[in-house]
Design an enzyme around this catalytic site. Sequence first.
Site, PDB file in Angstrom:
ATOM      1  N   HIS A  28       0.838  -1.202   0.000  1.00  0.00           N
ATOM      2  CA  HIS A  28       0.000   0.000   0.000  1.00  0.00           C
ATOM      3  C   HIS A  28       0.873   1.253   0.000  1.00  0.00           C
ATOM      4  O   HIS A  28       0.607   2.205  -0.730  1.00  0.00           O
ATOM      5  CB  HIS A  28      -0.901   0.029   1.242  1.00  0.00           C
ATOM      6  CG  HIS A  28      -1.916  -1.058   1.304  1.00  0.00           C
ATOM      7  ND1 HIS A  28      -2.101  -1.828   2.431  1.00  0.00           N
ATOM      8  CD2 HIS A  28      -2.808  -1.511   0.395  1.00  0.00           C
ATOM      9  CE1 HIS A  28      -3.070  -2.694   2.209  1.00  0.00           C
ATOM     10  NE2 HIS A  28      -3.511  -2.537   0.966  1.00  0.00           N
ATOM     11  N   ARG A 103      -2.240  -6.202  -7.923  1.00  0.00           N
ATOM     12  CA  ARG A 103      -1.186  -7.175  -7.662  1.00  0.00           C
ATOM     13  C   ARG A 103      -1.192  -8.287  -8.703  1.00  0.00           C
ATOM     14  O   ARG A 103      -0.168  -8.919  -8.932  1.00  0.00           O
ATOM     15  CB  ARG A 103      -1.355  -7.796  -6.281  1.00  0.00           C
ATOM     16  CG  ARG A 103      -1.099  -6.835  -5.147  1.00  0.00           C
ATOM     17  CD  ARG A 103      -1.487  -7.436  -3.842  1.00  0.00           C
ATOM     18  NE  ARG A 103      -2.917  -7.742  -3.936  1.00  0.00           N
ATOM     19  CZ  ARG A 103      -3.599  -8.423  -3.059  1.00  0.00           C
ATOM     20  NH1 ARG A 103      -3.017  -8.915  -2.012  1.00  0.00           N
ATOM     21  NH2 ARG A 103      -4.881  -8.637  -3.218  1.00  0.00           N
TER      22      ARG A 103
END
Length: 175
Positions: A28, A103
Site C-alpha cells: 500500500h 497485484r
Amino acid sequence: MTVQTDASLSRERVGFYPGTFDPFTLGHLDIARRALGILDRLVIGVALNPRKAPRIAIDERCAAITETFALAGLAQVSVAPFETLMVEAARAHGARFIVRGLRSESDLTSEMPMAAVNRTLAPELETLFLTAREEHRLISSSLVRELLAYGGDIAPYLPENITRRLLPNAAEKPT
C-alpha cells in the site's frame, strides 16, 4: 505575480486511495508513494466496512497510516475515514482521481467492474491503476492478519511503525 483562482485551485491533482487497510502494508505504501509522482496530493480513504470484520479499529488504522506518512516526511498525504460510497468520499475531499493498486490479473478482473460503476456514478473521477512492484505482489492485508493470528513474522510486510503497533513487544524480542 500569479493569483490562484477557484478554477486554478480545482485543477490540483488530488487522488483518493480507498481501502480498508487492515493493516496498511508496504505494498500500500509503495502504491501511495508512486501515486504522489503523478498527483499533487493524496487522500488515503480508510473504509469502515463491517462486512470485512476488520481486526484493527478504524481510528487505530487511521492513526497508524498518518504516522507512517509523517515519519516518511510526506506532508502531501492525508488520511480520512469514510463510510459512504467511495465516490462520495472522493468528491468530499476534492479528488479528481481514484488510485487503485493491482497485484495480479484477478485484482484487475475485480477492479474493472468497480471502475465502470464509479465512472457511471462520478464521470468526473478518473481511476488510476498502478501495478504492484514484484517484491510486493504477494503481500495482502489478509495474509498479514493470518500470519499475525498464528504468530508468524509480519515485519517484512509492514512499515516498521505499524509492526510496532501490532506487536508492541517486538522491540523487546531478542535478535
